[in-house]
Design a protein around this motif. Sequence first.
Motif, PDB file in Angstrom:
ATOM      1  N   THR A  95     -46.187  19.540  -8.221  1.00  0.00           N
ATOM      2  CA  THR A  95     -45.646  18.471  -7.502  1.00  0.00           C
ATOM      3  C   THR A  95     -46.165  18.305  -6.129  1.00  0.00           C
ATOM      4  OG1 THR A  95     -43.544  18.423  -8.688  1.00  0.00           O
ATOM      5  CG2 THR A  95     -43.611  17.162  -6.741  1.00  0.00           C
ATOM      6  N   ILE A  96     -45.989  19.270  -5.382  1.00  0.00           N
ATOM      7  CA  ILE A  96     -46.519  19.486  -3.839  1.00  0.00           C
ATOM      8  C   ILE A  96     -47.913  19.903  -3.914  1.00  0.00           C
ATOM      9  CG2 ILE A  96     -46.074  20.582  -1.669  1.00  0.00           C
ATOM     10  CD1 ILE A  96     -43.374  21.663  -2.701  1.00  0.00           C
ATOM     11  N   ASP A  97     -48.819  19.181  -2.864  1.00  0.00           N
ATOM     12  CA  ASP A  97     -50.169  19.037  -2.704  1.00  0.00           C
ATOM     13  C   ASP A  97     -50.494  20.490  -2.525  1.00  0.00           C
ATOM     14  OD1 ASP A  97     -50.529  16.512  -3.076  1.00  0.00           O
ATOM     15  OD2 ASP A  97     -50.791  16.003  -1.074  1.00  0.00           O
ATOM     16  N   VAL A  98     -51.690  21.189  -3.129  1.00  0.00           N
ATOM     17  CA  VAL A  98     -51.910  22.539  -3.045  1.00  0.00           C
ATOM     18  C   VAL A  98     -51.904  23.148  -1.561  1.00  0.00           C
ATOM     19  CG1 VAL A  98     -53.400  24.367  -3.555  1.00  0.00           C
ATOM     20  CG2 VAL A  98     -52.828  22.662  -5.251  1.00  0.00           C
ATOM     21  N   GLY A  99     -52.695  22.311  -0.863  1.00  0.00           N
ATOM     22  CA  GLY A  99     -52.939  22.825   0.668  1.00  0.00           C
ATOM     23  C   GLY A  99     -51.802  22.884   1.322  1.00  0.00           C
ATOM     24  N   ILE A 100     -50.852  21.840   1.070  1.00  0.00           N
ATOM     25  CA  ILE A 100     -49.514  21.856   2.149  1.00  0.00           C
ATOM     26  C   ILE A 100     -48.609  22.926   1.404  1.00  0.00           C
ATOM     27  CG2 ILE A 100     -47.514  20.430   2.608  1.00  0.00           C
ATOM     28  CD1 ILE A 100     -50.017  19.513   3.949  1.00  0.00           C
ATOM     29  N   GLY A 101     -48.422  23.118   0.088  1.00  0.00           N
ATOM     30  CA  GLY A 101     -47.718  23.992  -0.610  1.00  0.00           C
ATOM     31  C   GLY A 101     -47.880  25.337  -0.057  1.00  0.00           C
ATOM     32  N   TYR A 102     -49.467  25.751  -0.185  1.00  0.00           N
ATOM     33  CA  TYR A 102     -49.910  27.171   0.097  1.00  0.00           C
ATOM     34  C   TYR A 102     -49.686  27.480   1.539  1.00  0.00           C
ATOM     35  CZ  TYR A 102     -52.725  31.283   0.234  1.00  0.00           C
ATOM     36  OH  TYR A 102     -53.014  32.303   0.395  1.00  0.00           O
ATOM     37  N   ALA A 103     -49.807  26.396   2.597  1.00  0.00           N
ATOM     38  CA  ALA A 103     -49.492  26.625   3.895  1.00  0.00           C
ATOM     39  C   ALA A 103     -48.302  26.912   4.305  1.00  0.00           C
ATOM     40  CB  ALA A 103     -49.883  25.408   4.796  1.00  0.00           C
ATOM     41  N   VAL A 104     -47.384  26.157   3.475  1.00  0.00           N
ATOM     42  CA  VAL A 104     -45.966  26.370   3.759  1.00  0.00           C
ATOM     43  C   VAL A 104     -45.339  27.722   3.317  1.00  0.00           C
ATOM     44  CG1 VAL A 104     -43.661  25.805   3.369  1.00  0.00           C
ATOM     45  CG2 VAL A 104     -45.306  24.051   4.184  1.00  0.00           C
ATOM     46  N   TRP A 105     -45.932  28.053   2.113  1.00  0.00           N
ATOM     47  CA  TRP A 105     -45.435  29.354   1.558  1.00  0.00           C
ATOM     48  C   TRP A 105     -46.107  30.529   2.175  1.00  0.00           C
ATOM     49  CZ3 TRP A 105     -49.245  32.692  -1.044  1.00  0.00           C
ATOM     50  CH2 TRP A 105     -48.911  33.567  -1.685  1.00  0.00           C
ATOM     51  N   ALA A 106     -47.387  30.417   2.722  1.00  0.00           N
ATOM     52  CA  ALA A 106     -47.929  31.626   3.510  1.00  0.00           C
ATOM     53  C   ALA A 106     -47.264  31.639   4.791  1.00  0.00           C
ATOM     54  CB  ALA A 106     -49.551  31.405   3.513  1.00  0.00           C
ATOM     55  N   GLY A 107     -46.976  30.536   5.347  1.00  0.00           N
ATOM     56  CA  GLY A 107     -46.342  30.793   6.863  1.00  0.00           C
ATOM     57  C   GLY A 107     -44.889  31.309   6.566  1.00  0.00           C
ATOM     58  N   ILE A 108     -44.080  30.755   5.511  1.00  0.00           N
ATOM     59  CA  ILE A 108     -42.693  31.375   5.814  1.00  0.00           C
ATOM     60  C   ILE A 108     -42.794  32.957   5.317  1.00  0.00           C
ATOM     61  CG2 ILE A 108     -40.693  31.434   4.426  1.00  0.00           C
ATOM     62  CD1 ILE A 108     -40.787  28.467   4.040  1.00  0.00           C
ATOM     63  N   GLY A 109     -43.802  33.070   4.205  1.00  0.00           N
ATOM     64  CA  GLY A 109     -43.893  34.611   3.985  1.00  0.00           C
ATOM     65  C   GLY A 109     -44.519  35.352   5.049  1.00  0.00           C
ATOM     66  N   SER A 110     -45.224  35.037   5.746  1.00  0.00           N
ATOM     67  CA  SER A 110     -45.823  35.670   6.891  1.00  0.00           C
ATOM     68  C   SER A 110     -44.764  36.020   7.911  1.00  0.00           C
ATOM     69  CB  SER A 110     -47.015  34.926   7.598  1.00  0.00           C
ATOM     70  OG  SER A 110     -48.089  34.645   6.743  1.00  0.00           O
ATOM     71  N   VAL A 111     -43.841  34.964   8.335  1.00  0.00           N
ATOM     72  CA  VAL A 111     -42.850  35.115   9.328  1.00  0.00           C
ATOM     73  C   VAL A 111     -41.912  35.608   8.774  1.00  0.00           C
ATOM     74  CG1 VAL A 111     -41.145  33.811  10.778  1.00  0.00           C
ATOM     75  CG2 VAL A 111     -43.453  32.980  10.404  1.00  0.00           C
ATOM     76  N   GLY A 112     -41.555  35.762   7.592  1.00  0.00           N
ATOM     77  CA  GLY A 112     -40.385  36.411   7.134  1.00  0.00           C
ATOM     78  C   GLY A 112     -40.599  38.221   6.943  1.00  0.00           C
ATOM     79  N   ALA A 113     -41.987  38.069   6.494  1.00  0.00           N
ATOM     80  CA  ALA A 113     -42.473  39.794   6.263  1.00  0.00           C
ATOM     81  C   ALA A 113     -42.462  40.226   7.903  1.00  0.00           C
ATOM     82  CB  ALA A 113     -43.685  39.732   5.866  1.00  0.00           C
ATOM     83  N   ALA A 114     -43.009  39.573   8.819  1.00  0.00           N
ATOM     84  CA  ALA A 114     -42.831  40.389  10.006  1.00  0.00           C
ATOM     85  C   ALA A 114     -41.852  40.599  10.614  1.00  0.00           C
ATOM     86  CB  ALA A 114     -43.910  39.158  11.051  1.00  0.00           C
TER      87      ALA A 114
END
Length: 123
Positions: free
Chosen positions: A63-82
């Motif tokens: 449903t979500i555009d790949v570029g937007i979805g991937y950026a959000v997923w990677a951003g949340i994952g990066s911040v959460g992991a840090a």
Amino acid sequence: MDTIRKTQSNGSAWGMLLLASVFEIGYALSVGGSQAFTVLSWSVAAVVFFLLTLYFLSAALQTIDVGIGYAVWAGIGSVGAAVFGSILLDQPLTLIQAFWLGVIIAGVVWLKLADSAKLRGQA
């Protein structure tokens, strides 16, 4: 009626993306704790989190555009992991790193807002 379904579908997709992001945080922390996959419990957890994040990410990206979805997923994952790596794995987190992680979160919020029907003029 079609607009309501699309909004519900979009909301579900964002929920799945959020779950995928949480599982990505679990995956990153598990890989860190696995000590190069030499600790069995952490290694098994890493595989489970990896499969869960892939499933929910792929479902959300229907449903979500790949570029937007991937950026959000990677951003949340990066911040959460840090952040959780700092708390749970005693990894250092400096003030300047925290600032830039805040910038990532601001970008994630703006990407989500930009995906809203109201901002795209489809209200």
